[in-house]
Design a protein around this motif. Structure first.
Motif, mmCIF file in Angstrom:
data_model
loop_
_atom_site.group_PDB
_atom_site.id
_atom_site.type_symbol
_atom_site.label_atom_id
_atom_site.label_comp_id
_atom_site.label_asym_id
_atom_site.label_seq_id
_atom_site.Cartn_x
_atom_site.Cartn_y
_atom_site.Cartn_z
ATOM 1 N N GLY A 273 0.672 -1.287 -0.053
ATOM 2 C CA GLY A 273 0.025 -0.114 0.091
ATOM 3 C C GLY A 273 0.970 1.318 -0.151
ATOM 4 O O GLY A 273 0.542 2.378 0.620
ATOM 5 N N ASP B 240 2.456 4.772 -0.776
ATOM 6 C CA ASP B 240 2.263 6.181 -1.419
ATOM 7 C C ASP B 240 3.330 6.503 -2.754
ATOM 8 O O ASP B 240 2.699 6.786 -3.670
ATOM 9 N N VAL B 241 4.491 5.763 -2.625
ATOM 10 C CA VAL B 241 5.231 5.821 -3.756
ATOM 11 C C VAL B 241 6.202 4.783 -4.156
ATOM 12 O O VAL B 241 6.455 4.214 -2.932
ATOM 13 N N ALA C 289 2.514 -2.290 -10.238
ATOM 14 C CA ALA C 289 2.173 -1.192 -9.325
ATOM 15 C C ALA C 289 1.034 -0.579 -9.919
ATOM 16 O O ALA C 289 0.606 -0.587 -11.208
ATOM 17 N N GLN C 290 0.187 0.049 -8.738
ATOM 18 C CA GLN C 290 -0.996 0.556 -9.145
ATOM 19 C C GLN C 290 -1.033 1.923 -8.493
ATOM 20 O O GLN C 290 -1.797 2.783 -8.611
ATOM 21 N N ARG C 291 0.142 2.566 -7.841
ATOM 22 C CA ARG C 291 0.370 3.678 -7.379
ATOM 23 C C ARG C 291 1.617 4.388 -8.249
ATOM 24 O O ARG C 291 2.280 3.759 -8.756
ATOM 25 N N PRO C 292 1.746 5.677 -7.800
ATOM 26 C CA PRO C 292 2.823 6.392 -8.468
ATOM 27 C C PRO C 292 4.252 5.645 -8.468
ATOM 28 O O PRO C 292 4.618 5.229 -7.197
ATOM 29 N N LYS D 166 3.805 4.121 -16.610
ATOM 30 C CA LYS D 166 3.413 4.268 -15.188
ATOM 31 C C LYS D 166 4.401 5.155 -14.464
ATOM 32 O O LYS D 166 3.969 5.480 -13.305
ATOM 33 N N ARG E 74 3.993 12.966 -5.336
ATOM 34 C CA ARG E 74 2.633 12.893 -4.318
ATOM 35 C C ARG E 74 1.868 14.084 -4.563
ATOM 36 O O ARG E 74 0.481 13.686 -4.422
ATOM 37 N N GLU F 296 0.064 13.386 -7.769
ATOM 38 C CA GLU F 296 -0.942 12.436 -7.623
ATOM 39 C C GLU F 296 -2.339 13.129 -6.944
ATOM 40 O O GLU F 296 -3.534 12.661 -7.282
ATOM 41 N N GLN F 297 -2.033 13.763 -5.751
ATOM 42 C CA GLN F 297 -3.311 14.438 -4.980
ATOM 43 C C GLN F 297 -3.845 15.294 -6.042
ATOM 44 O O GLN F 297 -5.320 15.558 -5.932
ATOM 45 N N SER G 92 -6.171 13.297 -8.377
ATOM 46 C CA SER G 92 -7.236 12.647 -7.764
ATOM 47 C C SER G 92 -8.202 13.421 -7.372
ATOM 48 O O SER G 92 -9.584 13.315 -7.479
#
Length: 333
Positions: free
Chosen positions: A39, A41-42, A61-64, A92, A317, A320-321, A324
């Protein structure tokens, strides 16, 4: 910090060195589980184009993702062949880091886009505080030149050192050469006209390496190619050794085009010998270079490098924020 085993490794010759890769169904399953359960964040991967754990992590990967590129190989056929297949995965990557300008050029040439240069890090204070060992320390009559590198990788330049030894000993008969590194010592000795001039220390641990660099009068880096950065130069500078190095692009940048060390034409053993003799015969110049080199090495200290890497994470981050938040506003509308 937690360590997770991904599986066994396979040694593959690449770019004049040996890459140790971990791939296959078992490794893929372990990496995928680690990425999903983490899980993060990066996710930060190194050399994402290599068929190993970094590529597997990138696929999962599903996150940055932040990727660091180390290689400097502008004519890599393997990269050129693999890039079309890997393009979807590379999309990605939210931010690219290159460890040197040479590595950045490789990213631009083969991957596209650009990368921010953040060098490899060194705990410079550990080298600056390393204890000098009397048996590795030189005297005016018997100065010491040190070399650290794998003996069986031609690009590390041991052959250049061996060819330079007779020239140095002709001018300074008492000069000693200390060579640390894994490899076939018997084969290395066979390349020497006078085997007694070189002492092979074999593989040394980190403490011994730091002491060797701190004890030597000069550190010689006669590498012939394939270097994207030159971390051993930083270690030698941090330990207070005066440095003589081949004029590879990566080495020139670490030494600021000769401001913090002496450069000689790559592969030219006679020129390397002349540079060594001049520096070994000039204690004042060695001391000046050592002081300048230790100051310059601080830019590669982990306290500096880690802050630069964290800045990349924060930028990713924030992006990404913002993405989102934009999606939420569009969904709410």
């Amino acid at each position: 910090m937690e360590l997770h085993a991904a599986g066994g490794v396979v040694a593959v010759p690449y770019n004049g060195s040996v890459a140790r890769l971990s791939f296959g169904p078992l490794t893929a399953a372990r990496v995928r589980r680690w990425v999903v359960e983490g899980g993060f964040d990066v996710l930060h991967v190194h050399e994402p184009l290599s068929p190993s754990t970094s590529l597997l992590a990138l696929w999962a990967a599903q996150r940055p993702v932040v990727a660091t590129f180390h290689s400097a190989n502008l004519r890599s056929r393997a990269m050129q062949a693999a890039f079309p297949l890997l393009r979807p995965s590379l999309e990605k990557i939210a931010a690219r880091i290159a460890v040197s300008e040479d590595a950045r050029r490789t990213v631009v040439e083969h991957v596209g886009g650009d990368a921010v240069v953040v060098p490899n890090g060194v705990f410079t204070e550990r080298f600056a505080r390393a204890a000098r060992r009397p048996e590795w320390s030189g005297t005016p009559e018997r100065p010491v030149v040190a070399f650290v590198g794998r003996l069986d990788e031609p690009r590390k330049g041991l052959g250049v050192l061996c060819a330079a030894v007779p020239h140095v000993r002709a001018a300074l008969p008492g000069a000693r050469f200390l060579v640390a590194g894994r490899g076939d010592v018997q084969a290395a000795r066979a390349a020497l006209a006078d085997p007694s001039a070189v002492e092979f220390l074999g593989a040394v641990d980190d403490d011994a390496k730091r002491s060797l660099l701190a004890s030597a009068d000069v550190y010689l880096a006669p590498h012939t190619g394939g270097e994207s950065f030159g971390i051993v130069l930083v270690e030698a500078l941090a330990a207070g050794a005066a440095v003589v190095a081949s004029d590879l692009g990566a080495f020139r940048r670490v030494l600021d085009d000769g401001a913090h060390g002496v450069l000689f034409p790559t592969g030219d053993a006679a020129a390397a010998a002349r540079a060594l003799v001049a520096l070994l015969a000039d204690p004042a110049e060695r001391a000046r270079l050592a002081r300048a080199g230790q100051r310059a090495a601080h830019r590669y200290d982990w306290s500096v490098v880690a802050a630069d890497v964290l800045a990349v994470y924060e930028t990713v981050r924030a992006g990404e924020q913002a993405r989102s938040s934009g999606e939420q506003r569009r969904g709410g509308g």
